[in-house]
Structures are given as C-alpha cells and as structure tokens.
Design a protein around this motif. Structure first.
Motif, short mmCIF file in Angstrom:
data_model
loop_
_atom_site.label_atom_id
_atom_site.label_comp_id
_atom_site.label_asym_id
_atom_site.label_seq_id
_atom_site.Cartn_x
_atom_site.Cartn_y
_atom_site.Cartn_z
N LYS A 29 0.82 -1.21 0.00
CA LYS A 29 0.00 0.00 0.00
C LYS A 29 0.86 1.27 0.00
N ASN A 30 2.06 1.17 0.53
CA ASN A 30 2.93 2.36 0.62
C ASN A 30 4.04 2.36 -0.42
N SER A 32 -15.48 13.49 1.50
CA SER A 32 -15.35 12.23 2.23
C SER A 32 -15.24 12.46 3.73
N ALA A 90 -16.62 6.50 1.03
CA ALA A 90 -15.68 6.01 0.03
C ALA A 90 -16.07 6.44 -1.39
N ILE A 98 -14.06 9.19 -3.26
CA ILE A 98 -12.73 8.72 -3.65
C ILE A 98 -12.84 7.82 -4.89
N TYR A 99 -13.83 6.95 -4.91
CA TYR A 99 -14.00 6.08 -6.08
C TYR A 99 -14.29 6.90 -7.33
N GLN A 142 -3.33 7.16 -4.37
CA GLN A 142 -4.65 7.21 -3.75
C GLN A 142 -5.47 5.96 -4.05
N SER A 169 -4.63 3.06 -3.51
CA SER A 169 -4.33 2.03 -2.51
C SER A 169 -5.47 1.84 -1.52
N THR A 170 -6.39 2.80 -1.43
CA THR A 170 -7.48 2.70 -0.46
C THR A 170 -8.65 1.87 -0.98
N THR A 171 -8.64 1.48 -2.24
CA THR A 171 -9.77 0.75 -2.81
C THR A 171 -9.64 -0.75 -2.56
N THR A 172 -10.78 -1.42 -2.54
CA THR A 172 -10.81 -2.89 -2.50
C THR A 172 -11.86 -3.35 -3.51
N SER A 230 -15.56 -3.40 -1.92
CA SER A 230 -16.18 -2.09 -1.65
C SER A 230 -16.49 -1.36 -2.94
#
Length: 388
Positions: A48-49, A133, A146, A149-150, A277, A279-282, A285
């Motif tokens: 993620k980083n 958000s 979320a 962001i999406y 940015q 990296s926050t998605t799955t 979700s």
C-alpha cells in the motif's frame, strides 16, 4: 519490498503506460494504462505504501506541484492567459451541465445523498473528494464516505480516452491550419520569438541547480502571495501567473525545468503520488458502487457535451476543443498536461508544428483544469456538504 525495488516497480508502471500510448498512437493515454496497473497492483501484490517508499510521497508532491506550475507558466505569456477567459467560461459551464443532469436524472435513479456525495469528485480533484469524504464521516454517513474517492479514481476511465480522441481531432485541424493559413505561420513564429529570454549570465553559470533555485524562489513568492491575499486567487493559478510574469521579465527561461533536465522527473513523481490514492480501494467495496459510478459518470460527461455543443460557436472554439476543455473537470493538472502533451507529440511532425499546437491547445486545457478542479469543485463540495 525494498525502497529501490519500490522505485523500480513505480517507474516500470509509468514507462509501460508510455509504451502503450506510443504503440496505440495516443489512442490509449499513458495515464490511463498506468492507472490500471496501479489499481490491479494494489489489489494484488503492490504494498500500500509503494509510492511513498519510492520517495514520491506527500512531501515530494507538495514541492513539485508549485515548481511545475511555475514552469508551465514559462511556456505561456500574459496575453495568452488573459485570452483564456473563454476556456474558463466553457469549463465552468461544463460543470453546470454536470450538476444539472446529476441532480435531476441522477437523483431520480439514486438516493439524493448518494448523488450529492459523488458530484464534487466528478467536477474536481483530490481536495474536493477528500473534503466531501471527511465531512460524510463527520455526519456518520460512513457508508458513502468512500464514494467520492472512487469517483475521483475512476471518472478518468471515460474521460482520458475521450479527451485524447477530441484533442487528436483538434490537433490535426490545427496542423492543417498551420500549413494552409499564412497568418497561422506568422502566429507560430511570434510565439517562438516572444518567449526568448534576454540574459547576461554566461552559459556555463546557468546550471540545473541555478534553474531550480530560481524556479523555487518564484514558487515561494507565489505561495506567499496567496497566503497574504487569503487565497482570493487559488495558489495554483498564482504559481502559473508568476511563471508567466517572471519569464517575461527575463528572470526565468522558457521551459526552464526542461532545460534543467528535471521536468520529466517531477511529472513522473507527481503522477505516481496521485495514483497512490488507489491504494485505499478494495474489489468488494468498489463493486457495491459500480452502478452509481457508471451512471453518474455518463451523466456528467453528457452534461458537459450538451453545454459545449451549445456554446462553442459563441466562444469561437471548435466543438472538439470546447468539449476537451469542458472535460478537464474530470482530471485537472497534471493529467490535462500529460494528455495534451501526448497528443501534441503524436500529431506534430516537427518542432514548428509542435510549438503551434502547444500554443493553441495547452493554455486552454491548463486554465480550464485550474478553473474547475482547483476552484469550482471545492466551491461545489463546500455547498453540497450543507445540503445533507
């Protein structure tokens, strides 16, 4: 993953995007390909980083954005910036088209709060998305937090290739104009002449460090000006204006960061930071919001299309340039620069054509992006937050 390994992976994602863009003759934008690589990577094997480990974190972005904007100012002049009021008007009218369709048709299809959560990201960038958000979390609407962001991450899926197609048509039209219209040839010569710098400093003293120091100094002045004036004019716009002014005064050279050999490095780093940015998605979700994302993106683009088709003749634009200018709301800087530059390099066959296309396309795209992403979207987010 080691720091060096992270750096290699990030740069590999960037050059693969460039190669695909070159192979497809800019029909598939490099930024679109790189975005896909990052999102698939974050969902599978990327740490993620990884972008931060590659040294392209927040601190890097905070430094390179003002530098790049000052640099881009050196490619323009004051008269050109003033002339771009038409680009500002078209871009802002495009935002109005998006809001109109999303708050009417979109509100009939989806929950009112869902639409309000998505729209600021559809007409803006990271600041607007984060603002919406965080406020959704503050009012206990975590289920929607979320979505902004999406929308920020995926509205370019339609925007990037569509903008590329429009810019290629405009670029080919301008290239024909360049060769057929004697006045166009004169205009291209004037652009080249008025951007020359008069300096008495010997060439061997004009090092890359000297260029960076001067660019940084102008960026600091721009940021201080924004602070003193309470950001009445967005700091990004001030950086661009100061770049123009100090280039005209002879303090900065035209294309200063390119001559210093660091321009591409800064663009690569900023692009990587933006994609961090993702990296926050799955996958799970994201799937829940697929209908909202797709429908609202289509409504957004259709709203921009309708408005630009109605007004392009009034402003003396081609319909392709008007629509491309409106679409800058979907991505802003640096994507507007990267997409436009990709197309110019693909269409232009020599330096004179490249200079002419740059002078007629780049200012419109940059200023349109500033008007929407840096200013209008933040205002829209601030207003929409109060509607919950």
């Amino acid at each position: 993953m080691s720091l060096l390994g992270s750096f290699v992976v990030v740069m590999a994602a960037l050059f693969i995007g460039e190669w695909v863009s070159t192979k497809t003759r800019a029909m598939v934008p490099s930024i679109f390909v790189t975005a896909l690589i990052f999102i698939i990577g974050f969902w599978t094997i990327f740490p993620k980083n990884i972008v931060e480990q590659a040294t392209f974190g927040l601190n890097f972005a905070s430094v390179c954005v003002p530098l790049l904007l000052v640099h881009l100012g050196t490619t323009m002049n004051i008269r050109e910036l003033i002339e771009q009021w038409k680009a500002v008007a078209i871009a802002l009218l495009g935002v109005c088209g998006t809001i109109l369709l999303c708050l009417t048709i979109g509100a009939l299809l989806f929950d009112w709060h869902t639409v309000l959560s998505a729209v600021p990201s559809l007409v803006g960038g990271l600041v607007a998305a984060l603002l919406m958000s965080e406020n959704l979390k503050a009012i206990n609407l975590d289920s929607l937090a979320a979505l902004p962001i999406y929308m920020l991450m995926f509205h370019g899926i339609l925007g990037y290739p569509l903008t590329t197609i429009l810019l290629k048509k405009e670029g080919n039209r301008l290239k024909k104009e360049f060769h057929q219209n004697p006045q166009a040839m004169t205009g291209a010569k004037e652009v080249a002449e008025r951007t020359k710098v008069i300096t008495k400093i010997p060439t061997n003293y004009r090092t890359s460090a000297f260029a960076l120091a001067r660019t940084g100094f102008v960026a600091v002045l721009a940021v201080l000006f924004g602070t003193v004036t309470n950001n009445v004019i967005n700091a990004n716009v001030v950086c661009l204006i100061f770049g123009i002014v100090f280039c005209q005064l002879g303090f900065l050279e035209k294309d200063i960061l390119k001559s210093a050999g660091v321009f591409n490095w800064l663009i690569y780093g900023l692009t990587a930071y933006i994609f961090a940015q993702l990296s926050t998605t799955t996958p799970s979700s994201l799937l829940g919001f697929i209908p909202e994302i797709l429908v609202l993106m289509v409504l957004s683009i259709f709203g921009m299309f309708l408005i630009s088709r109605l007004v392009y003749k009034w402003f003396g634009y081609s319909k392709e340039m008007a629509m491309a200018t409106a679409l800058t709301a979907l991505f802003g800087f640096p994507a507007d620069y990267i997409l436009t530059n990709d197309v110019i390099k693909e269409v232009a066959e020599n330096e004179k054509e490249e200079a002419y296309l740059t002078a007629h396309m780049m200012p419109k795209m940059l200023v349109g992006g500033f008007a929407t992403v840096s200013i209008a979207s933040i205002i829209v987010a601030s207003v929409f937050i109060k509607l919950f």
